[in-house]
Write a protein that holds these residues in place. Sequence first.
Motif, PDB file in Angstrom:
ATOM      1  N   ALA A 141      -8.119 -34.992 -20.776  1.00 46.18           N
ATOM      2  CA  ALA A 141      -8.132 -33.710 -20.061  1.00 46.18           C
ATOM      3  C   ALA A 141      -8.004 -33.975 -18.560  1.00 46.18           C
ATOM      4  CB  ALA A 141      -9.417 -32.940 -20.357  1.00 46.18           C
ATOM      5  N   PHE A 142      -7.136 -33.212 -17.890  1.00 44.13           N
ATOM      6  CA  PHE A 142      -6.852 -33.441 -16.468  1.00 44.13           C
ATOM      7  C   PHE A 142      -6.681 -32.087 -15.772  1.00 44.13           C
ATOM      8  CE2 PHE A 142      -4.878 -36.465 -19.308  1.00 44.13           C
ATOM      9  CZ  PHE A 142      -5.310 -37.707 -18.852  1.00 44.13           C
ATOM     10  N   ARG A 143      -7.155 -32.014 -14.537  1.00 44.19           N
ATOM     11  CA  ARG A 143      -6.941 -30.805 -13.734  1.00 44.19           C
ATOM     12  C   ARG A 143      -6.381 -31.208 -12.376  1.00 44.19           C
ATOM     13  NH1 ARG A 143     -11.917 -27.226 -13.480  1.00 44.19           N
ATOM     14  NH2 ARG A 143     -11.256 -26.803 -15.620  1.00 44.19           N
ATOM     15  N   PHE A 144      -5.372 -30.456 -11.928  1.00 46.46           N
ATOM     16  CA  PHE A 144      -4.696 -30.766 -10.665  1.00 46.46           C
ATOM     17  C   PHE A 144      -4.582 -29.498  -9.834  1.00 46.46           C
ATOM     18  CE2 PHE A 144      -3.074 -33.510 -14.029  1.00 46.46           C
ATOM     19  CZ  PHE A 144      -3.333 -34.782 -13.510  1.00 46.46           C
ATOM     20  N   SER A 145      -5.133 -29.530  -8.644  1.00 51.07           N
ATOM     21  CA  SER A 145      -5.028 -28.380  -7.738  1.00 51.07           C
ATOM     22  C   SER A 145      -3.662 -28.306  -7.078  1.00 51.07           C
ATOM     23  CB  SER A 145      -6.117 -28.457  -6.664  1.00 51.07           C
ATOM     24  OG  SER A 145      -5.928 -29.616  -5.855  1.00 51.07           O
ATOM     25  N   ASP A 146      -2.948 -29.430  -7.061  1.00 47.04           N
ATOM     26  CA  ASP A 146      -1.653 -29.510  -6.382  1.00 47.04           C
ATOM     27  C   ASP A 146      -0.600 -30.052  -7.356  1.00 47.04           C
ATOM     28  OD1 ASP A 146       0.494 -29.819  -4.694  1.00 47.04           O
ATOM     29  OD2 ASP A 146      -0.617 -30.856  -3.109  1.00 47.04           O
ATOM     30  N   PRO A 147      -0.042 -29.217  -8.238  1.00 42.08           N
ATOM     31  CA  PRO A 147       0.945 -29.717  -9.201  1.00 42.08           C
ATOM     32  C   PRO A 147       2.212 -30.250  -8.542  1.00 42.08           C
ATOM     33  CG  PRO A 147       0.787 -27.304  -9.277  1.00 42.08           C
ATOM     34  CD  PRO A 147      -0.348 -27.786  -8.441  1.00 42.08           C
ATOM     35  N   PRO A 157      -2.796 -23.981  -9.883  1.00 47.76           N
ATOM     36  CA  PRO A 157      -3.417 -25.201 -10.424  1.00 47.76           C
ATOM     37  C   PRO A 157      -3.105 -25.325 -11.917  1.00 47.76           C
ATOM     38  CG  PRO A 157      -4.986 -23.947  -9.115  1.00 47.76           C
ATOM     39  CD  PRO A 157      -3.786 -23.070  -9.287  1.00 47.76           C
ATOM     40  N   ILE A 158      -3.004 -26.555 -12.376  1.00 52.88           N
ATOM     41  CA  ILE A 158      -2.712 -26.776 -13.792  1.00 52.88           C
ATOM     42  C   ILE A 158      -3.786 -27.650 -14.422  1.00 52.88           C
ATOM     43  CG2 ILE A 158      -0.217 -26.533 -13.506  1.00 52.88           C
ATOM     44  CD1 ILE A 158      -0.032 -29.607 -13.733  1.00 52.88           C
ATOM     45  N   GLU A 159      -3.934 -27.476 -15.711  1.00 58.11           N
ATOM     46  CA  GLU A 159      -4.810 -28.332 -16.515  1.00 58.11           C
ATOM     47  C   GLU A 159      -3.973 -28.882 -17.647  1.00 58.11           C
ATOM     48  OE1 GLU A 159      -9.214 -27.469 -17.289  1.00 58.11           O
ATOM     49  OE2 GLU A 159      -8.260 -26.875 -19.180  1.00 58.11           O
ATOM     50  N   ILE A 160      -4.044 -30.168 -17.875  1.00 53.39           N
ATOM     51  CA  ILE A 160      -3.287 -30.816 -18.940  1.00 53.39           C
ATOM     52  C   ILE A 160      -4.268 -31.311 -19.997  1.00 53.39           C
ATOM     53  CG2 ILE A 160      -1.775 -32.743 -19.532  1.00 53.39           C
ATOM     54  CD1 ILE A 160      -0.635 -32.598 -16.693  1.00 53.39           C
ATOM     55  N   ILE A 161      -4.018 -30.933 -21.243  1.00 60.04           N
ATOM     56  CA  ILE A 161      -4.824 -31.399 -22.366  1.00 60.04           C
ATOM     57  C   ILE A 161      -3.880 -32.071 -23.350  1.00 60.04           C
ATOM     58  CG2 ILE A 161      -6.434 -30.777 -24.211  1.00 60.04           C
ATOM     59  CD1 ILE A 161      -7.565 -30.083 -21.511  1.00 60.04           C
ATOM     60  N   HIS A 162      -4.178 -33.294 -23.718  1.00 56.12           N
ATOM     61  CA  HIS A 162      -3.334 -33.976 -24.692  1.00 56.12           C
ATOM     62  C   HIS A 162      -3.465 -33.298 -26.049  1.00 56.12           C
ATOM     63  CE1 HIS A 162      -2.112 -36.820 -21.837  1.00 56.12           C
ATOM     64  NE2 HIS A 162      -3.002 -37.777 -22.029  1.00 56.12           N
ATOM     65  N   GLY A 163      -2.337 -33.174 -26.752  1.00 57.92           N
ATOM     66  CA  GLY A 163      -2.307 -32.447 -28.016  1.00 57.92           C
ATOM     67  C   GLY A 163      -3.050 -33.107 -29.144  1.00 57.92           C
ATOM     68  N   ASP A 164      -3.407 -34.387 -29.007  1.00 59.68           N
ATOM     69  CA  ASP A 164      -4.165 -35.066 -30.059  1.00 59.68           C
ATOM     70  C   ASP A 164      -5.658 -35.129 -29.742  1.00 59.68           C
ATOM     71  OD1 ASP A 164      -4.227 -36.910 -28.007  1.00 59.68           O
ATOM     72  OD2 ASP A 164      -3.096 -38.459 -29.062  1.00 59.68           O
ATOM     73  N   THR A 165      -6.091 -34.320 -28.780  1.00 62.58           N
ATOM     74  CA  THR A 165      -7.462 -34.372 -28.280  1.00 62.58           C
ATOM     75  C   THR A 165      -8.178 -33.055 -28.516  1.00 62.58           C
ATOM     76  OG1 THR A 165      -6.893 -35.977 -26.553  1.00 62.58           O
ATOM     77  CG2 THR A 165      -8.864 -34.658 -26.196  1.00 62.58           C
ATOM     78  N   LEU A 166      -9.423 -33.132 -28.948  1.00 64.09           N
ATOM     79  CA  LEU A 166     -10.280 -31.952 -29.030  1.00 64.09           C
ATOM     80  C   LEU A 166     -11.422 -32.183 -28.051  1.00 64.09           C
ATOM     81  CD1 LEU A 166     -10.628 -29.268 -30.469  1.00 64.09           C
ATOM     82  CD2 LEU A 166     -11.973 -30.438 -32.219  1.00 64.09           C
ATOM     83  N   ILE A 167     -11.497 -31.314 -27.032  1.00 61.82           N
ATOM     84  CA  ILE A 167     -12.395 -31.586 -25.919  1.00 61.82           C
ATOM     85  C   ILE A 167     -12.841 -30.268 -25.298  1.00 61.82           C
ATOM     86  CG2 ILE A 167     -10.605 -31.699 -24.117  1.00 61.82           C
ATOM     87  CD1 ILE A 167     -12.013 -34.297 -23.111  1.00 61.82           C
TER      88      ILE A 167
END
Length: 525
Positions: A162-168, A99-109
Amino acid sequence: MIRLLTSGAYVGAELQAEFGRVPPAFLPVGGSLLIHHQLQRLGATASRTILSLPDDFVVDPIETGRLAAAGVEIVAMDPRLSLGRSVAKLIAAISEDSPIEIIHGDTLIDCLPAAVEDAMSIGEASDGYHWATVSVVDGCVASVANEVPVGDPQPGSILSGAFRFSDPALLLRCLVDADDSFVAALDAYARRRQVAAVAMAGWLDFGHLQTFFRSRHHLAASRHFNSLRITDGVVHKSSDQRFKMAAEASWLRTLPASLQLYSARLIEDDSSRTGDGYATEYAYLPTVAEIYLSRLNARGWQRILGAMTGFVEAETRCRGEGVSTSLATLGIEKTRARLEAARDVLPALDAERRIGGQACPAPSRMLEELFARIAAAPPRPPSIMHGDLCFSNILYNSRNQRICVIDPRGYVEDGRASAYGDTRYDLAKLAHSIIGRYDQILGGQYRLDDSAGNVELTLPADPVKDALEHQFLEQSVDGIAFDSDAVIATMITLFFSMIPLHREDPRRQRAFFANGAQLFMRFYG
């Protein structure tokens, strides 16, 4: 889970004008780079952390080492790629079916909840920028769209980074089918999987000029909650050191008209004079310390140096009577008092060492010579003195090319507030940042070797900062040469006197000592 921090393109033109050509993760925020705030906030919740950066962005080896020590892998990306194409290349490069998590580089979360397998963070828009919007049904994402809505977006209906995907693998297919449109791929993924829409109240966005300064202000308030409160555009500063607060407020209150354009605006009435603090207008401007950690070009630094020199020159025109003794009081007596009260955290003052591979006098001998040079400085009449003119106390307005100073000292002798002192002390504080590169040490941008028998501090190589230092040392104001003993010797003592103030970070204390010793050897060795 693998975390991807997307910072493979450069910030927009507005932010580049303030900080130079940097990717979002390398924006300077509050004395550090945004990436380090992100890593601290997200914590060790991923098996791998991958950061994309533009393939033509040169990361200093010291910063590369810091990121590697934090477990960050850097992947170079063509900055011309779309976000979707960049994400697709990252997924393809992982070579793991995790699984992957994507965080945008201009975001603090904050981290997405651990319990959800597929999720997208949502928030509320606070500015008129174009945001991707979502439709939420029963707590799940029903659709994602990139169209500009008619009127303002509905509350809680925009993607916040912020995004999380169980199926990249599915996400990768969605990106291919959507011709690398990230938003269209999110919409397609949400139609195939149950994706939770997670409201993230603590979301801060640094991707646009307006949101950068608004987010920076929220971050500052949260990090200094015990002494700093920012509400409705007003900064409320408080401390149990009542005389110090009164002296700072008095400096702002009594400043001559010719200098008021250079200072924060004091806001008070009879009810606000409580003695334990004061209030000023909040300025949506970067500190020079933040700019120093960025990649602003040489021309931009020429303007900033000119603005700072102009302020010091204006100070010298506001003179008092007699002869100032503040250089000796602050440069010698204050340093002695601090060191005497903090022997438990100081290196042995009578022990000789090798500094940067050179034999160096014992600290006691270095201080003795520095104090003698300060004492021998020719007398000057008092003039307006800020007293703590370091980069973190200087805001810069690139539109009118003027500085605004905050947090003045406001006194020389304990118990006696005064706006007057010795201009050379202000120049020593500027030299502390420009020549001593104090803000880089404070921001962690250094390498320290304190192995047996040798102490050496290495700072990032930077031709722009080298040029700034050279230009500073060539300046003079009102007969004061910036490279005079009065300025340079006082600047070096500041690094020794800073050691007791940083008990929370012994490594930084050792860096201050090494820097003070190396500067002594450079100028007087």
